[in-house]
Motif scaffolding. Structure first.
Motif, PDB file in Angstrom:
ATOM      1  N   ASP A 274       0.843  -1.192   0.000  1.00  0.00           N
ATOM      2  CA  ASP A 274       0.000   0.000   0.000  1.00  0.00           C
ATOM      3  C   ASP A 274       0.881   1.245   0.000  1.00  0.00           C
ATOM      4  O   ASP A 274       2.114   1.152   0.064  1.00  0.00           O
ATOM      5  N   ARG A 275       0.262   2.404  -0.080  1.00  0.00           N
ATOM      6  CA  ARG A 275       1.016   3.667  -0.179  1.00  0.00           C
ATOM      7  C   ARG A 275       1.875   3.946   1.046  1.00  0.00           C
ATOM      8  O   ARG A 275       2.844   4.682   0.969  1.00  0.00           O
TER       9      ARG A 275
ATOM     10  N   ASP B  63     -10.141  -7.597  -7.231  1.00  0.00           N
ATOM     11  CA  ASP B  63     -10.435  -6.167  -7.272  1.00  0.00           C
ATOM     12  C   ASP B  63      -9.608  -5.512  -6.159  1.00  0.00           C
ATOM     13  O   ASP B  63      -9.970  -5.582  -4.980  1.00  0.00           O
TER      14      ASP B  63
ATOM     15  N   SER C 170      -9.062  -2.431  -5.407  1.00  0.00           N
ATOM     16  CA  SER C 170      -9.718  -1.316  -4.731  1.00  0.00           C
ATOM     17  C   SER C 170     -10.605  -1.826  -3.594  1.00  0.00           C
ATOM     18  O   SER C 170     -10.556  -1.321  -2.468  1.00  0.00           O
ATOM     19  N   ARG C 171     -11.391  -2.835  -3.886  1.00  0.00           N
ATOM     20  CA  ARG C 171     -12.257  -3.406  -2.850  1.00  0.00           C
ATOM     21  C   ARG C 171     -11.445  -4.135  -1.786  1.00  0.00           C
ATOM     22  O   ARG C 171     -11.798  -4.114  -0.608  1.00  0.00           O
TER      23      ARG C 171
ATOM     24  N   SER D 235      -8.414  -3.283  -0.769  1.00  0.00           N
ATOM     25  CA  SER D 235      -7.829  -2.272   0.120  1.00  0.00           C
ATOM     26  C   SER D 235      -8.859  -1.795   1.141  1.00  0.00           C
ATOM     27  O   SER D 235      -8.530  -1.590   2.307  1.00  0.00           O
ATOM     28  N   GLN D 236     -10.113  -1.686   0.731  1.00  0.00           N
ATOM     29  CA  GLN D 236     -11.170  -1.304   1.675  1.00  0.00           C
ATOM     30  C   GLN D 236     -11.368  -2.399   2.725  1.00  0.00           C
ATOM     31  O   GLN D 236     -11.491  -2.110   3.913  1.00  0.00           O
TER      32      GLN D 236
ATOM     33  N   GLY E 288      -4.417   1.658   2.489  1.00  0.00           N
ATOM     34  CA  GLY E 288      -4.440   2.587   1.376  1.00  0.00           C
ATOM     35  C   GLY E 288      -4.483   1.826   0.070  1.00  0.00           C
ATOM     36  O   GLY E 288      -4.571   0.590   0.045  1.00  0.00           O
ATOM     37  N   ARG E 289      -4.419   2.549  -1.021  1.00  0.00           N
ATOM     38  CA  ARG E 289      -4.456   1.962  -2.359  1.00  0.00           C
ATOM     39  C   ARG E 289      -3.369   0.898  -2.495  1.00  0.00           C
ATOM     40  O   ARG E 289      -2.225   1.115  -2.120  1.00  0.00           O
TER      41      ARG E 289
ATOM     42  N   SER F 267      -1.065  -1.911  -4.730  1.00  0.00           N
ATOM     43  CA  SER F 267      -0.483  -2.220  -6.029  1.00  0.00           C
ATOM     44  C   SER F 267       0.433  -3.421  -5.862  1.00  0.00           C
ATOM     45  O   SER F 267       0.792  -3.789  -4.742  1.00  0.00           O
TER      46      SER F 267
END
Length: 165
Positions: A51-52, A68, A70-71, A73-74, A79-80, A82
């Motif tokens: 994450d960031r 996914d 994005s989901r 990370s939630q 954070g976002r 990669s």
């Protein structure tokens, strides 16, 4: 850092039953699908994510799932996310792309990587994993994987992983 031979010795020293099969090196899930093994078990996709803030996650999910991020990370409260670089993969876990599995956590002595297991893996009785080398596969029961994680003092978090739509 421990290599594949050292890891296999570690499994023996922990009293963890496993089967081993050598094969041509594989680098992708497509390669894995084409590979005929005598070992039974769920083949899994393993991703090292970052994450960031620099937190690292090793995600193990089903082979066919497109995650996914994005989901995810939630769900993780991070954070976002990669994909981590091949260099970071080697520095943190001592493996090259194609050889990642939860067994690589044996090299995470500083506990920098959190293991995230997809709840969809929970029904598997056995897994087929790479022991730090993508030219070798091992079969471990789900209980054996859990004993391994306890033996190296690494814990997993089970999460419902959403597929990309």
């Amino acid at each position: 850092m421990i290599n594949s031979a050292g890891l296999l010795d570690e499994l023996l020293s922990l009293g963890i039953e496993h089967e081993v099969e050598h094969h041509q090196p594989i680098f992708t899930m497509a390669d894995s699908d084409a590979l005929e093994l005598s070992l039974d078990g769920m083949r899994c996709k393993n991703l090292l994510l970052r994450d960031r803030k620099g937190k690292h996650y090793l995600l193990m999910t089903t082979a066919e799932k497109s995650v996914d991020l994005s989901r995810l990370s939630q769900a993780l409260g991070s954070g976002r996310l990669s994909l981590a670089s091949p260099e970071r993969l080697f520095v943190l876990l001592g493996v090259r792309p194609g050889a990642l599995s939860p067994l690589a956590l044996v090299n995470d002595t500083e506990r920098q990587v959190e293991l995230i297991l997809d709840e969809d893996l929970g029904t598997a009785s056995h897994y087929v994993l790479h022991p730090l080398d993508n030219g070798i596969s091992v079969q471990l029961s789900s209980a054996a994987l859990q004993r391994f994680l306890i033996g190296i003092q690494h814990h997993a978090r089970w999460v419902a992983i959403a597929a990309r739509s």
